[in-house]
Design a protein around this motif. Structure first.
Motif, mmCIF file in Angstrom:
data_model
loop_
_atom_site.group_PDB
_atom_site.id
_atom_site.type_symbol
_atom_site.label_atom_id
_atom_site.label_comp_id
_atom_site.label_asym_id
_atom_site.label_seq_id
_atom_site.Cartn_x
_atom_site.Cartn_y
_atom_site.Cartn_z
ATOM 1 N N ASP A 288 0.837 -1.195 0.000
ATOM 2 C CA ASP A 288 0.000 0.000 0.000
ATOM 3 C C ASP A 288 0.874 1.249 0.000
ATOM 4 O OD1 ASP A 288 -2.250 1.538 -0.029
ATOM 5 O OD2 ASP A 288 -2.977 0.962 1.957
ATOM 6 N N TRP A 289 0.281 2.376 -0.448
ATOM 7 C CA TRP A 289 0.960 3.665 -0.486
ATOM 8 C C TRP A 289 0.756 4.397 0.838
ATOM 9 C CZ3 TRP A 289 3.503 4.845 -5.074
ATOM 10 C CH2 TRP A 289 3.140 4.106 -6.202
ATOM 11 N N LEU A 290 1.812 4.993 1.379
ATOM 12 C CA LEU A 290 1.646 5.906 2.499
ATOM 13 C C LEU A 290 1.090 7.229 1.983
ATOM 14 C CD1 LEU A 290 3.509 3.799 3.983
ATOM 15 C CD2 LEU A 290 4.311 5.740 5.342
ATOM 16 N N VAL A 291 0.495 8.011 2.883
ATOM 17 C CA VAL A 291 -0.092 9.282 2.505
ATOM 18 C C VAL A 291 0.959 10.138 1.808
ATOM 19 C CG1 VAL A 291 0.389 10.245 4.801
ATOM 20 C CG2 VAL A 291 -1.326 11.318 3.349
ATOM 21 N N GLY A 292 0.592 10.716 0.667
ATOM 22 C CA GLY A 292 1.526 11.493 -0.139
ATOM 23 C C GLY A 292 2.098 10.722 -1.302
ATOM 24 N N GLN A 335 -2.794 10.143 7.647
ATOM 25 C CA GLN A 335 -1.681 10.185 8.598
ATOM 26 C C GLN A 335 -0.691 9.078 8.290
ATOM 27 O OE1 GLN A 335 -2.840 10.950 12.820
ATOM 28 N NE2 GLN A 335 -4.946 10.731 12.097
ATOM 29 N N ARG A 336 0.528 9.240 8.796
ATOM 30 C CA ARG A 336 1.577 8.244 8.548
ATOM 31 C C ARG A 336 1.453 7.092 9.551
ATOM 32 N NH1 ARG A 336 5.883 9.125 5.534
ATOM 33 N NH2 ARG A 336 7.308 8.150 7.043
ATOM 34 N N LEU A 337 0.396 6.324 9.365
ATOM 35 C CA LEU A 337 0.120 5.164 10.203
ATOM 36 C C LEU A 337 -0.029 3.938 9.318
ATOM 37 C CD1 LEU A 337 -2.580 6.666 12.604
ATOM 38 C CD2 LEU A 337 -0.181 6.237 13.158
ATOM 39 N N VAL A 338 0.470 2.800 9.797
ATOM 40 C CA VAL A 338 0.381 1.538 9.063
ATOM 41 C C VAL A 338 -0.161 0.477 10.013
ATOM 42 C CG1 VAL A 338 1.657 -0.276 7.849
ATOM 43 C CG2 VAL A 338 2.305 2.128 7.548
ATOM 44 N N VAL A 339 -1.066 -0.358 9.513
ATOM 45 C CA VAL A 339 -1.546 -1.500 10.285
ATOM 46 C C VAL A 339 -1.265 -2.768 9.493
ATOM 47 C CG1 VAL A 339 -3.904 -1.350 9.353
ATOM 48 C CG2 VAL A 339 -3.501 -2.490 11.531
ATOM 49 N N THR A 340 -0.673 -3.752 10.171
ATOM 50 C CA THR A 340 -0.360 -5.043 9.553
ATOM 51 C C THR A 340 -1.105 -6.140 10.301
ATOM 52 O OG1 THR A 340 1.619 -5.292 10.951
ATOM 53 C CG2 THR A 340 1.915 -4.320 8.758
ATOM 54 N N SER A 341 -1.587 -7.124 9.579
ATOM 55 C CA SER A 341 -2.299 -8.254 10.180
ATOM 56 C C SER A 341 -1.552 -9.543 9.874
ATOM 57 C CB SER A 341 -3.734 -8.327 9.661
ATOM 58 O OG SER A 341 -3.756 -8.302 8.245
ATOM 59 N N SER A 342 -1.796 -10.574 10.702
ATOM 60 C CA SER A 342 -0.961 -11.772 10.618
ATOM 61 C C SER A 342 -1.748 -13.025 10.998
ATOM 62 C CB SER A 342 0.252 -11.622 11.544
ATOM 63 O OG SER A 342 0.966 -12.840 11.672
ATOM 64 N N ARG A 343 -1.154 -14.146 10.648
ATOM 65 C CA ARG A 343 -1.713 -15.442 11.049
ATOM 66 C C ARG A 343 -1.484 -15.725 12.528
ATOM 67 N NH1 ARG A 343 0.085 -20.272 7.360
ATOM 68 N NH2 ARG A 343 -1.367 -21.283 8.809
ATOM 69 N N PHE A 352 4.514 6.305 12.206
ATOM 70 C CA PHE A 352 5.665 6.992 11.616
ATOM 71 C C PHE A 352 5.467 8.510 11.598
ATOM 72 C CE2 PHE A 352 5.569 2.762 9.666
ATOM 73 C CZ PHE A 352 6.849 2.316 9.983
ATOM 74 N N ARG A 353 4.561 9.005 12.401
ATOM 75 C CA ARG A 353 4.288 10.448 12.390
ATOM 76 C C ARG A 353 5.469 11.253 12.933
ATOM 77 N NH1 ARG A 353 -1.624 10.187 15.129
ATOM 78 N NH2 ARG A 353 -0.466 8.642 16.362
ATOM 79 N N HIS A 358 9.539 5.466 16.020
ATOM 80 C CA HIS A 358 8.657 4.585 15.261
ATOM 81 C C HIS A 358 8.030 3.602 16.245
ATOM 82 C CE1 HIS A 358 10.526 6.438 11.861
ATOM 83 N NE2 HIS A 358 11.703 5.910 12.149
ATOM 84 N N SER A 359 6.901 3.984 16.817
ATOM 85 C CA SER A 359 6.273 3.154 17.849
ATOM 86 C C SER A 359 5.412 2.072 17.213
ATOM 87 C CB SER A 359 5.422 4.037 18.772
ATOM 88 O OG SER A 359 4.370 4.645 18.040
ATOM 89 N N VAL A 360 5.155 1.024 17.991
ATOM 90 C CA VAL A 360 4.324 -0.085 17.531
ATOM 91 C C VAL A 360 3.439 -0.539 18.684
ATOM 92 C CG1 VAL A 360 6.152 -1.741 18.065
ATOM 93 C CG2 VAL A 360 4.313 -2.400 16.519
#
Length: 494
Positions: A288-292, A335-343, A352-353, A358-360
């Motif tokens: 996916d593309w980050l904002v911008g 916003q510069r936020l990413v969400v990842t999902s997993s098995r 990444f704001r 770079h918090s998680v």
């Protein structure tokens, strides 16, 4: 003159009652069976502004309701007869239910138990019948609110992902297990462009926020960025290709055909990407593309998500921490936020704001594979899972979900309408259901041998700017489908 005994008199009276009840039931059956036909003849003779198909469906439903209540009435008569027989038997033994003289415990318990059983049986029968009637109304309403508009056929294998461009011209993009991605004219259903640069299954497709650029992720362990230029064909006046409820067309063998479909072999072809991103050691399942649009994020079966700089193709960050393969990734629209999902049954929120931090955050709200987690325009995340639940979370307080949707099948890649905040849920069992953000079910897309998907539905995508189709779905039956969703009717029905 002989005197008739009390026992024989009671037996004779019971026999006469049964005979009169039997005659009553037969008379009721004969008159009630003729009534629907008479009513239909009267209604069909009247002037009506309703379309004939809608009117026919209403007549069928009303006839079904009358038959259901007729069956309930007949069964009620039979149950009443059994109660009367029980009363007569107890009266012959010197007891009576209505008189309150049931002084002996065993007789009282027996009568009470029998009456309770009859009452419960009547209640169960009524509940089953009324639920069947309500289900019939719901199906008809959903068909009226959600209508199939166009089918996009041309891939030679299942379609994993479907998206709509964010810039003009508005086109549809699909990613398939046949190693290709295709761009389609939404109005005509014609293939406009085919991308064949991948050496493996194309698992996702996303469009740049401001340019005619596509990002695809593949089983060949790479993600590709490629530019496209398409020109929409001039729509030709044709007959309505949408399928109504009354179309007697059997598509049961359609998925067995070699779906070359709709002139896709004549599409212009792109074979080489402008940029290749290749730092993963496993299948790249999503991107996916980050904002911008200056950075992209990829998710892989190697348990990592990578953040890349588009201009230099360099790896900026490797996002590690998941215990099993990743299934999806999504970026916030503003916003510069990413969400990842997993098995591993979790999804993670990467922030990444702040360039220096770079918090998680890890969220464990599911009990099986999290198949997708997506942002909404507001401060919400919606996650779907193989545990047959969908959960809505508040970004400001994600300790527990604010809504939980329970379904009867595993949930695949979900999407949320930007303007109306409606969640579309594609399922393994070929269903596609629509819910609001509070978890209230709004509708179900039609699914039969006449229309809808015939195999697992893999993904859904809303189109906010195209008036023809509001929702697109794709599945392992090798086709994408465009649906028109009557949003005002949907919300009014709610």
């Amino acid at each position: 003159m002989p005197v008739e005994s009390g026992t024989s008199s009671a037996a004779r009276q019971a026999k006469q009652k049964r005979k009169s009840h039997s005659l009553s039931i037969r008379r009721t059956n004969s008159t009630e069976q003729d009534r629907p036909a008479m009513q239909r003849d009267v209604l069909e003779g009247q002037d009506s502004k309703l379309p004939s198909a809608v009117r026919h469906n209403l007549l069928e439903l009303f006839g079904q309701i009358e038959r259901e209540f007729e069956n309930l009435y007949i069964e009620n008569v039979e149950l009443r007869r059994e109660i009367d027989t029980l009363n007569e038997r107890l009266t012959a033994e010197g007891q009576t239910i209505d008189g309150g003289d049931l002084s002996r415990g065993p007789l009282k318990a027996k009568a009470s138990h029998s009456t309770s059983q009859l009452s419960q049986k009547l209640k169960t029968t009524y509940k089953a019948s009324t639920s069947k009637i309500v289900s019939s109304f719901k199906t008809t309403t959903s068909r009226a609110v959600c209508q199939l508009v166009k089918e996009y056929v041309g891939h030679r294998d299942g379609i994993w992902d479907v998206r709509v461009t964010r810039t003009q011209p508005i086109v549809l993009g699909t990613a398939s297990a046949d190693h290709t991605a295709m761009l389609w004219s939404i109005e005509t259903g014609k293939c406009l462009l085919k991308y064949v640069g991948h050496a493996g299954s194309v698992n996702s497709i996303k469009f740049h926020p401001t340019e005619q650029v596509a990002l695809t992720a593949s089983g060949d362990q790479t993600a590709h960025i490629w530019r496209f230029m398409v020109q929409l064909p001039t729509p030709q006046p044709t007959a309505d290709t949408s399928l109504s409820v009354d179309d007697e067309i059997d598509f049961s063998d359609k998925d067995e055909a070699d779906c070359d479909g709709d002139g896709s072999s004549e599409c212009p072809t792109i074979r080489v990407p402008s940029t290749t991103l290749k730092s993963h050691q496993g299948v790249v399942i999503a991107a996916d593309w980050l904002v911008g649009g200056k950075q992209v994020v990829t998710a892989s079966w190697d348990r990592a998500a990578n953040l890349y700089d588009v201009e230099t193709s360099e790896l900026v960050h490797s996002l590690t921490g998941h215990d099993q393969e990743l299934t999806h990734c999504c970026t916030h629209p503003t916003q510069r936020l990413v969400v990842t999902s997993s098995r591993d049954t979790t999804f993670r929120l990467w922030d990444f704001r702040d360039p220096s931090i770079h918090s998680v955050n890890v969220f464990q709200g599911h009990t099986d594979t999290v198949t997708s987690a997506v942002f909404t325009v507001g401060d919400n995340v919606v996650s779907g899972s193989d545990d047959r639940t969908v959960k809505v979370w508040d970004l400001k307080n994600m300790r527990s979900p604010i809504a939980t949707i329970r379904t009867d099948s595993a949930v695949n890649r979900i999407s949320v309408s930007v303007s109306q905040r409606i969640i579309a849920l594609p399922h393994d069992n070929r269903q596609v259901r629509l819910f609001d953000m509070s978890g209230v079910r709004l509708a179900r897309l039609p699914r039969s041998n006449r229309q809808g998907h015939r195999r697992m539905v893999c993904c859904s995508a809303w189109s906010e700017d195209n008036p023809t189709c509001n929702l697109f779905t794709c599945g392992f039956d090798r086709q994408a489908i465009g649906w028109n969703i009557n949003i005002p009717a949907l919300l009014q029905e709610k």
